[in-house]
Design an enzyme around this catalytic site. Structure first.
Site, PDB file in Angstrom:
ATOM      1  N   LYS A  79     -26.407  42.610 -45.899  1.00 46.42           N
ATOM      2  CA  LYS A  79     -26.179  43.660 -44.889  1.00 46.42           C
ATOM      3  C   LYS A  79     -24.930  44.449 -45.258  1.00 46.42           C
ATOM      4  O   LYS A  79     -23.966  43.871 -45.776  1.00 46.42           O
ATOM      5  CB  LYS A  79     -26.011  42.983 -43.522  1.00 46.42           C
ATOM      6  CG  LYS A  79     -25.893  43.940 -42.338  1.00 46.42           C
ATOM      7  CD  LYS A  79     -25.738  43.165 -41.025  1.00 46.42           C
ATOM      8  CE  LYS A  79     -25.696  44.074 -39.825  1.00 46.42           C
ATOM      9  NZ  LYS A  79     -25.527  43.337 -38.554  1.00 46.42           N
ATOM     10  N   SER A 154     -28.799  44.618 -34.857  1.00 47.72           N
ATOM     11  CA  SER A 154     -28.412  45.642 -35.787  1.00 47.72           C
ATOM     12  C   SER A 154     -28.837  45.360 -37.239  1.00 47.72           C
ATOM     13  O   SER A 154     -28.845  46.287 -38.053  1.00 47.72           O
ATOM     14  CB  SER A 154     -26.899  45.810 -35.742  1.00 47.72           C
ATOM     15  OG  SER A 154     -26.247  44.627 -36.145  1.00 47.72           O
ATOM     16  N   SER A 178     -27.759  40.164 -33.325  1.00 51.34           N
ATOM     17  CA  SER A 178     -28.211  41.012 -34.429  1.00 51.34           C
ATOM     18  C   SER A 178     -28.877  40.300 -35.603  1.00 51.34           C
ATOM     19  O   SER A 178     -29.440  40.955 -36.465  1.00 51.34           O
ATOM     20  CB  SER A 178     -27.052  41.844 -34.966  1.00 51.34           C
ATOM     21  OG  SER A 178     -26.841  42.921 -34.104  1.00 51.34           O
TER      22      SER A 178
HETATM   23  N1  GLN Z   1     -27.379  44.707 -29.794  1.00 50.93           N
HETATM   24  C1  GLN Z   1     -26.056  44.234 -29.618  1.00 50.93           C
HETATM   25  C2  GLN Z   1     -25.080  45.396 -29.633  1.00 50.93           C
HETATM   26  O1  GLN Z   1     -25.509  46.475 -29.758  1.00 50.93           O
HETATM   27  C3  GLN Z   1     -25.733  43.209 -30.640  1.00 50.93           C
HETATM   28  C4  GLN Z   1     -25.208  43.764 -31.891  1.00 50.93           C
HETATM   29  C5  GLN Z   1     -24.821  42.702 -32.881  1.00 50.93           C
HETATM   30  O2  GLN Z   1     -25.099  41.519 -32.713  1.00 50.93           O
HETATM   31  N2  GLN Z   1     -24.128  43.145 -33.906  1.00 50.93           N
HETATM   32  O3  GLN Z   1     -23.926  45.230 -29.515  1.00 50.93           O
END
Ligand code: GLN
Length: 493
Positions: A79, A154, A178
């Site tokens: 990532k 994400s 995420s």
């Molecule tokens: N969807 C969550 C957010 O937007 C989690 C994001 C993540 O785990 N990086 O913050």
């Protein structure tokens, strides 16, 4: 040999038997990643040295020290939150679109020294803020199971690359779900370890008290193998734990007889929980019970506030972490024709205004507001206090069970463009995942079924266990995997 049909563990076995060479495996994944990327937009940057590194590995196939190189010649997708020495690292933001780190994140360094070969860097939501990969500066990634749908976020690029077999294993980060939510959307095994298990050094910081890195893989065994190489204390991260890293993959057991599995009542009562997700989760409970596990009813009354606590804490920490991107020390510098008449405020606001996308700006403003002198007590402090109460409710729940099994998200993947205009709906999507981050416990996704509405999308279940008890979580994942109707099913992209 059908290289693409092999899991990571199986590929390693083939190397050991000398049935296949690293360059053959590397070429196969490289070609597929290149071919599919115009369709999936999973990759931001490819490692131009990847194939040459694999060719070099070919020469050493007769003298690999497997105890030191357990991931020898595994094509790895990373990532774009992880710093990679000499390879551009953008966090999917314009702010870092020209940043090439001079060092590796500890996790990357460890996986490389275990033999893994970095194939490239994967798309994601900007600074990991999002649940659909739609906030990326590089555009959305697409779900290989059905291109009209998001791959989740994400870590959406990691999920899309993995589900399309464009590499053998990928790395994600998980601040509020995420790793687990995209794994659920794309039919993968995804693990967020206990907070402190994995060094955060060299990972672009989003919310430091919540961020953890973990693998997204095709099997529980592969995920466990990766964890063994990436976990463990690191002098460069003061929050990394000295707890011993166990040989999880070797100890995996699908025996669940006598294990107590918790079911959180409030999760089950969440509005918007789809029938398909309910059914798949119920199937998992039925299997565990049939195998001799005991199902235990639990209550976590603060569940209804978990998303609110998370978005206050995460945005506050993000506003502080992202203050370093000012166009001087780090990040995008606007094109100033002439600096005369530009004061420092204007200078910063132009750099930051151009460098960040709108979701990131929303969070910075929300976080700055929560931390500001007049509102700190009402928002950040209150959220931290309620977070502590949520932790207590989970610890109490774990005095009654060994692990908790639940849905990962209220629905399978949703269509591109459908939620991005409604932040609240997007945030509520995280209701089942954020608690594990707020509490610090390990949590994972295992694919367990398919949706029945004709969209052909996978559905996973979530397993949470006690702090540092990754083994119990992985064992239950291993048991569910053995019974999963998803076994052997792939996205036909
Ligand atoms: N969807 C969550 C957010 O937007 C989690 C994001 C993540 O785990 N990086 O913050």
């Amino acid at each position: 040999m059908d290289i693409l049909s092999l899991s990571m563990a199986e590929t390693l076995e083939q190397y050991k038997q000398k049935n296949v060479k690293p360059s053959e495996v590397a070429q196969c994944y490289w070609d597929r990643a290149q071919k599919l990327n115009p369709k999936l937009n999973a990759w931001i940057t490819f490692n131009e040295d990847f194939l040459a590194q694999a060719l070099k590995a070919d020469e050493k196939i007769n003298d690999v020290d497997w105890s030191k190189s357990p991931l020898w010649s595994v094509p790895l997708g990373v990532k774009d939150m992880f710093c990679t020495k000499g390879i551009k690292t953008t966090a999917a933001s314009k702010m870092l679109s020209n940043f090439t780190p001079p060092y590796d994140a500890t996790v990357v360094e460890r996986l490389k020294s275990a033999g893994a070969l970095v194939l490239g860097k994967l798309n994601q939501d900007e600074f990991a803020m999002g649940s659909s990969n739609e906030t990326s500066f590089y555009g959305p990634a697409y779900n290989p199971w059905n291109l009209e749908y998001v791959p989740g976020g994400s870590s959406g690029g990691s999920a899309a690359a993995m589900a399309s077999k464009s590499c053998l294993v990928t790395l994600g980060t998980d601040t509020g779900g995420s790793i687990r939510q995209p794994s659920h959307f794309c039919g993968l095994v995804g693990v967020k370890p206990t907070y402190g298990r994995v060094s955060r050094y060299g990972i672009v910081a989003f919310a430091s008290s919540l961020d953890q890195a973990g693998p997204m893989a095709s099997t529980v065994t592969d995920a466990a193998l990766i964890l063994e190489s990436m976990c463990g204390q690191d002098a460069k991260d003061q929050t990394s734990s000295d707890q011993k890293v166990a040989p999880w993959s070797k100890k995996l057991s699908a025996q669940v007889k006598g294990k107590k599995i918790g079911i959180i009542k409030e999760y089950w009562e969440t509005s918007g929980l789809s029938e398909d997700v309910k059914q798949v989760t119920q199937n998992a409970y039925d299997y565990l019970k049939a195998e001799g596990a005991e199902l235990v009813d639990l209550s976590i009354p603060l569940t209804e506030h978990a998303v609110a606590i998370y978005y206050l804490v995460a945005s506050s920490e993000a506003s502080s972490n992202l203050s370093r991107y000012d166009g001087v020390r780090y990040g995008h510098r606007a094109n100033f024709e002439n600096l005369s008449g530009i004061n420092l405020d204007l200078f910063y606001s132009k750099n930051r205004g151009e460098g960040f996308g709108s979701e990131v700006k929303t969070r910075i403003m929300l976080g700055t507001y929560c931390l500001s002198a007049g509102y700190y007590d009402a928002y950040y402090k209150k959220a931290s206090q309620v977070r502590r109460l949520l932790q207590e409710q989970f610890l109490n729940a774990f005095s009654k069970c060994d692990a908790i099994v639940s849905p990962v998200s209220t629905t399978p993947a949703f269509k591109l463009g459908h939620r991005i205009m409604n932040p609240l709906q997007m945030y509520l999507n995280d209701i089942f995942t954020v608690s594990a981050n707020l509490v610090g416990i390990p949590a994972m996704t295992v694919p367990y079924g398919l949706s029945t509405d004709g969209s052909g999308l996978p559905i996973g279940v979530q397993i949470m266990s006690k702090h540092f008890d990754e083994q119990t979580m992985l064992d239950i994942g291993f048991a569910l995997e053995s019974a999963s109707t998803m076994k052997g099913k792939f996205a036909h992209v």
